[in-house]
Write an enzyme that holds these catalytic residues in place. Sequence first.
Site, mmCIF file in Angstrom:
data_model
loop_
_atom_site.group_PDB
_atom_site.id
_atom_site.type_symbol
_atom_site.label_atom_id
_atom_site.label_comp_id
_atom_site.label_asym_id
_atom_site.label_seq_id
_atom_site.Cartn_x
_atom_site.Cartn_y
_atom_site.Cartn_z
ATOM 1 N N LEU A 125 0.809 -1.226 0.000
ATOM 2 C CA LEU A 125 0.000 0.000 0.000
ATOM 3 C C LEU A 125 0.839 1.272 0.000
ATOM 4 O O LEU A 125 1.985 1.302 0.443
ATOM 5 C CB LEU A 125 -0.947 -0.016 1.198
ATOM 6 C CG LEU A 125 -2.029 -1.100 1.125
ATOM 7 C CD1 LEU A 125 -2.837 -1.146 2.418
ATOM 8 C CD2 LEU A 125 -2.953 -0.884 -0.062
ATOM 9 N N SER A 345 25.480 16.476 -7.200
ATOM 10 C CA SER A 345 26.381 15.423 -6.724
ATOM 11 C C SER A 345 26.372 14.211 -7.646
ATOM 12 O O SER A 345 27.406 13.580 -7.876
ATOM 13 C CB SER A 345 25.982 14.979 -5.309
ATOM 14 O OG SER A 345 26.201 16.014 -4.374
ATOM 15 N N GLU A 366 12.702 9.909 -2.059
ATOM 16 C CA GLU A 366 13.212 8.855 -2.935
ATOM 17 C C GLU A 366 12.169 7.779 -3.236
ATOM 18 O O GLU A 366 12.149 7.222 -4.339
ATOM 19 C CB GLU A 366 14.458 8.208 -2.313
ATOM 20 C CG GLU A 366 15.656 9.129 -2.225
ATOM 21 C CD GLU A 366 15.661 10.005 -0.966
ATOM 22 O OE1 GLU A 366 16.556 10.850 -0.843
ATOM 23 O OE2 GLU A 366 14.756 9.825 -0.111
#
Length: 623
Positions: A125, A345, A366
């Site tokens: 979920l 970076s 992320e």
Amino acid sequence: MEGYHKPDQQKLQALKDTANRLRISSIQATTAAGSGHPTSCCSAAEIMAVLFFHTMRYKALDPRNPHNDRFVLSKGHAAPILYAVWAEAGFLPEAELLNLRKISSDLDGHPVPKQAFTDVATGSLGQGLGAACGMAYTGKYFDKASYRVYCMLGDGEVSEGSVWEAMAFAGIYKLDNLVAIFDINRLGQSDPAPLQHQVDVYQKRCEAFGWHAIIVDGHSVEELCKAFGQAKHQPTAIIAKTFKGRGITGIEDKEAWHGKPLPKNMAEQIIQEIYSQVQSKKKILATPPQEDAPSVDIANIRMPTPPNYKVGDKIATRKAYGLALAKLGHASDRIIALDGDTKNSTFSELFKKEHPDRFIECYIAEQNMVSIAVGCATRDRTVPFCSTFAAFFTRAFDQIRMAAISESNINLCGSHCGVSIGEDGPSQMALEDLAMFRSVPMSTVFYPSDGVATEKAVELAANTKGICFIRTSRPENAIIYSNNEDFQVGQAKVVLKSKDDQVTVIGAGVTLHEALAAAEMLKKEKIGVRVLDPFTIKPLDKKLILDCARATKGRILTVEDHYYEGGIGEAVSAVVVGEPGVTVTRLAVSQVPRSGKPAELLKMFGIDKDAIVQAVKGLVTKG
């Protein structure tokens, strides 16, 4: 209301009848299977009926048509009602619904893409909305097409932080072609959901994220029709107050019925009750889409020019990644880049500079970044490359795992791997990433050791199915390959050899260069070593590894900037197991590291050139 035409009473009744048929099918299927989630389906029946047979535009017999509106069932446990919808639409035979969850059927317990109408797997979920955001972003900014994206979530999963990462993303990028439907049925799996029926609180939360939020009675087809008609100008959340198990006498809005099918006798009685409310068997035909999505071809995307490096020059593979991706972006306008606020970076900023309209800043989220990439990649609309520090992909492992189940083709580049990043310390050092990505089904793990190999890895990843991971490093290292060197998935390179080699040393990235330095030191002592660059850690080049081992008296030494568990050493051990006379000695990081200079850390953890020299001498002395 602008653009809203109230359906006539005949259409409204037809939608009510459709909803009740969907309920009946969900109950029948789960009772036949002896497992499943009928109560979770029943709360969503009117939502699904209005969505698929009034609001959405699609070709019922061609579910993956690029012009179709998209639908993501984030509350994947309600799969039976999704299957019922596609039977109602005429794509699935109704009899197939009774094969739910059988090993011989494609109708799994949760949606999976072996079903033509499922773009992304759901069931873990909190992930469906992120994928829907990726689809909507693609539709609005890349395809510039009319198709819209709908995603239904349960109220239990709204506790997941990834849902709110997706909500923020949609608000930031003004995804006005996206509609999220919150099925607020009050009950979770084991307890009531935290807000139960406080729909006003959900509304305020959605509005705070930049969404238009509309509260409706989720069992009123008329209110739902109107709400979907109002979904314009910004991302829209339909907050539908519903009741779990709606229409099931004695079970509706009751706890302890999550994930439980109705016993056969009860199911028969309930089905009769619901069927008595159906006034007509006539089915509503799907409305076809506007056909304005562009034709897209993502096959065989090749670099426009060969690499342009000079042997001996130094460059970090993380920078080589950015340069390679920017170059590949010129080969196809369907190459896109995503980053989690680390572009200066990871060097994905080089792609952004050359292709600003195809760069998606996902900020420090992320999990959502991976879900966005999965959504962007659906129906082969784009080839996404995501980048962040490799360590930070670990928090998105569930999304990566589900991407594999979704049969998604996404590429992830993790920079700043290992202790060689130096002073930033262990929180920034990826030391588990190889283990993680190797465990993902059908994944490909690239570990390039110089700029040329990195450029080739980027090109290969763009054309390789499944989850591709490219591991890049912070330190600058020498170019060791010529620009015309050929690289293939699963093909290792012997970087150094002689006829008198006594040990095969396998390293990658930083440790390959340490191995080459160690070889020079050992040469002075007349000890020859064969140095092998695996290029891909998954799949490994078993044949070449064994050929090298047999040529060096069966001795293999692996050295890696990664923990022992799950890294190069274990991968090599797995491919040589059972081979007579072959032994693998491993050098890797053995404990949680600390800050320090890269060279100091490589020495501290026994993976530098000196450690390699000592290990080789030990193997040779052993005989």
